[in-house]
Design an enzyme around this catalytic site. Structure first.
Site, PDB file in Angstrom:
ATOM      1  N   SER A 149     -38.691   6.759 -42.061  1.00 49.23           N
ATOM      2  CA  SER A 149     -38.947   5.615 -42.937  1.00 49.23           C
ATOM      3  C   SER A 149     -40.359   5.728 -43.533  1.00 49.23           C
ATOM      4  O   SER A 149     -40.671   6.742 -44.148  1.00 49.23           O
ATOM      5  CB  SER A 149     -38.752   4.312 -42.133  1.00 49.23           C
ATOM      6  OG  SER A 149     -38.907   3.193 -42.959  1.00 49.23           O
ATOM      7  N   ARG A 218     -39.672 -11.194 -42.430  1.00 45.72           N
ATOM      8  CA  ARG A 218     -38.928 -10.364 -41.504  1.00 45.72           C
ATOM      9  C   ARG A 218     -37.425 -10.438 -41.778  1.00 45.72           C
ATOM     10  O   ARG A 218     -36.715  -9.437 -41.715  1.00 45.72           O
ATOM     11  CB  ARG A 218     -39.230 -10.777 -40.070  1.00 45.72           C
ATOM     12  CG  ARG A 218     -38.479  -9.991 -39.018  1.00 45.72           C
ATOM     13  CD  ARG A 218     -38.775  -8.495 -39.055  1.00 45.72           C
ATOM     14  NE  ARG A 218     -38.208  -7.801 -37.909  1.00 45.72           N
ATOM     15  CZ  ARG A 218     -38.249  -6.496 -37.734  1.00 45.72           C
ATOM     16  NH1 ARG A 218     -38.853  -5.731 -38.629  1.00 45.72           N
ATOM     17  NH2 ARG A 218     -37.719  -5.933 -36.677  1.00 45.72           N
ATOM     18  N   ASP A 316     -28.015   3.222 -46.989  1.00 45.44           N
ATOM     19  CA  ASP A 316     -29.403   2.739 -47.053  1.00 45.44           C
ATOM     20  C   ASP A 316     -29.689   2.197 -48.453  1.00 45.44           C
ATOM     21  O   ASP A 316     -29.597   2.928 -49.432  1.00 45.44           O
ATOM     22  CB  ASP A 316     -30.346   3.906 -46.722  1.00 45.44           C
ATOM     23  CG  ASP A 316     -31.803   3.489 -46.558  1.00 45.44           C
ATOM     24  OD1 ASP A 316     -32.178   2.396 -47.025  1.00 45.44           O
ATOM     25  OD2 ASP A 316     -32.555   4.276 -45.967  1.00 45.44           O
ATOM     26  N   HIS A 349     -30.611   1.625 -43.657  1.00 45.97           N
ATOM     27  CA  HIS A 349     -31.917   2.248 -43.454  1.00 45.97           C
ATOM     28  C   HIS A 349     -32.226   2.458 -41.975  1.00 45.97           C
ATOM     29  O   HIS A 349     -32.874   3.435 -41.597  1.00 45.97           O
ATOM     30  CB  HIS A 349     -32.995   1.370 -44.097  1.00 45.97           C
ATOM     31  CG  HIS A 349     -34.358   1.962 -44.039  1.00 45.97           C
ATOM     32  ND1 HIS A 349     -34.691   3.135 -44.703  1.00 45.97           N
ATOM     33  CD2 HIS A 349     -35.489   1.568 -43.404  1.00 45.97           C
ATOM     34  CE1 HIS A 349     -35.956   3.422 -44.479  1.00 45.97           C
ATOM     35  NE2 HIS A 349     -36.454   2.490 -43.694  1.00 45.97           N
TER      36      HIS A 349
END
Lengths: 373, 373
Positions: A149, A218, A316, A349
């Site tokens: 990532s 978040r 993703d 992801h």
């Protein structure tokens, strides 16, 4: 302003002053790291892992801290990253709040947390700090550099800025440049934090903390880390058992909402909001085209490694698999024996943190086939 | 609390009391609508358009209001929905704030805006209100019912609750049930509005307005209405010409951020926040499985139309094209001569508002081939 430092962390004191790409220097800064396995006499068996946005250096349990790590199934004796063979180092990113110096750390010049006085952070700075750890451990050349990532960006910056630092490279769900969709998501995450009155220009404390802004940020992150496909199967339209539904006409009703709420609540007090802002912006700025006269492929092709694996999930949406294909193509253009794998993982992801049945053999297989130094 | 009623709107007074699916009634409620073309003597040439979340009934210019409508290239003499042949009606959704009764409207019982005292709104209520307009206009059976996005849900509810109301159906970027990814996005949009202190439990006014919450919600919407692919080509990593970059270290820097900001600023004062909450929640609740003993396909198969077209964009992340395929399959199982088109449009969920080169011929072609009543 709290830092969250795993037990058993080790620290490398960075060169002081430590120059930052976009200007300014850090003084007395450090990088937290952990290691597994034994470094060979010729230091030829070293692997470095650079992480995504939020993980600390505790990728897996070890004698100094047996707690389960964030990549536990991947790392250990007999596991895909086999610590019976490899000496593995994982660093906490510069700018983070998990032992490495960042906006939540004390500025030695003032005795107060840096907060927004921390210099502008770039992925290249994170890479340079990690490179110092490699050198300090007596490693001339890594057998493999692994980045996940954001760490996929860090790894590419490391390879470009420190030619020869690694013989081989595994780029997992990475990207050679931030693209508008992911910039838009991260920009909105920062806006959520900055709009929270308790953020207060970065000057919050535990009692007055931008909790709701971090919760929003978040949740948005988690939404983009996974995939609609996975959630259809996992949550469908299942509702919560709610006896309080009448209390608030817009309260949580579906399991997927509760899942996000739980994830967010666990996170918000475990990651410093200013660090979140700095790291997200660093990703937005990242662009290997800067190293290729405006052409990202030319930037990638300047990297020299012997072998490379670029791997990602077809689901993703944040770092689309086309970006891992691009990394593979670019590294191949630079002369590497390169493999690209677009996994049919439903987890988006975050697949590399979940779909070990696929990622374990792929990464383990690449490492198994590596010849000795 | 402002309603935004296009000039030249017409109004239908709903049955009073008007029963709501989840309980309660509306008294003295109305639906705003506009029409184009001329209704045939046998009323056999009528088309109804039910809209997405935010549009009003002004789909295209007409004598009563020549301003450009939200589907202007699709609707008019000689256009794909040819008003030389068809009598076209577009309704503003019940629960909206653009002329139809919703949370921003005055409750006749109190003389004050409903706000959160508006009864729980479902897609089925929106459909029932639209059906009343059809009947009031003397239309026994629509030649075609067209629904876009949320309107795709409304259309399916209309067809189920009012068998025989339409001979044919075009479902554009629609869905037979809300799935967890889109629920999560809308839940987060609602959270952004509700977290804005100015929302104040729904009791805001123009001077104290949840502007930042609406801005966040709209940006999140726009992010999910388009596609990463389109934005890569459109914005890339182009930066703003900013001479004020130093003023705020996290200010807008990329074109994509500015695009979102502009979209959001145009929207926030043009749509009522409470209406936004109600309409979003109505979509989350929508599930044709309720009509098929828990099986969405069985619910769809209860719908009877002669012909149907389900159409969507392969890049839609909010109402993925698999949902339009499902609608096509379900309507076919119910006996309709059905066609599904998954468009290679880069514009995501909003493609039907942008990609007229593809959507015009697809929708126009379907209508052209319809036989007379």
């Amino acid at each position: 302003m709290t830092e969250f430092i795993p037990e058993g962390s080790r620290f490398h004191a960075l060169a002081s002053p430590f120059p930052m790409k976009r200007g300014g220097h850090l003084h007395g800064a450090r990088v937290a790291y952990e290691t597994w396995g034994t470094l060979a006499a010729d230091a030829g068996n070293a692997i470095l892992i650079v992480t995504g946005l939020s993980p600390d250096a505790h990728a897996a349990g070890h004698a100094g801290n047996p707690a389960t790590g964030w990549w536990e199934p991947m790392l250990g004796p007999g596991k895909p990253i086999d610590t019976d063979r490899w000496f593995v180092v994982c660093v906490n990113s510069l700018g983070s709040c998990k032992g490495s110096t960042g906006p939540a750390s004390i500025d030695p010049a003032t005795g107060q947390p840096y907060r927004l006085s921390f210099p502008e952070l770039s992925v290249e700075d994170i890479a340079n700090a990690a490179a110092e750890v490699v050198r300090a451990l007596g490693i001339g050349q890594l057998a493999c550099l692994i980045g996940n990532s954001m760490g996929g960006m860090t790894a590419l910056a490391l390879l470009l800025q420190h030619p020869g630092i690694a013989r081989t490279h595994i780029n997992v769900s990475g990207s050679a440049q931030a693209l508008p969709f992911s910039i838009a998501i991260r920009s909105l995450q920062r806006e959520a934090i900055r709009l929270d009155p308790a953020w207060n220009g970065g000057d919050y404390d535990e009692a007055h903390y931008p909790e709701s802004g971090m919760r929003m940020a978040r949740k948005l992150g988690v939404i983009t880390y996974r995939s609609a496909l996975e959630w259809d199967g996992r949550f469908g339209r299942v509702r919560l058992d709610s006896e309080h539904a009448d209390e608030d006409p817009f309260s949580l009703e579906f399991q997927v909402e509760s899942y996000l709420e739980g994830h967010a609540r666990r996170f918000v007090r475990r990651f410093d909001p200013n660090c979140y802002l700095y790291l997200g912006r660093a990703m937005d700025w990242f662009d290997l085209a800067e190293y290729g006269n405006g052409d990202v492929m030319a930037g990638l092709a300047r990297i020299r490694v012997q072998r490379a694996l670029a791997i990602g999930a077809n689901t993703d949406i944040l770092f689309p698999v086309e970006q891992q294909q691009q990394i593979a193509d670019g590294l191949a253009a630079g002369g590497a024996d390169t493999r690209f794998i677009g996994m049919d993982s439903p987890q988006g992801h975050d697949a590399f943190l979940v779909d070990y049945d696929r990622y374990g053999p792929a990464i383990g297989g690449f490492l198994e086939r590596l010849p000795p130094a």
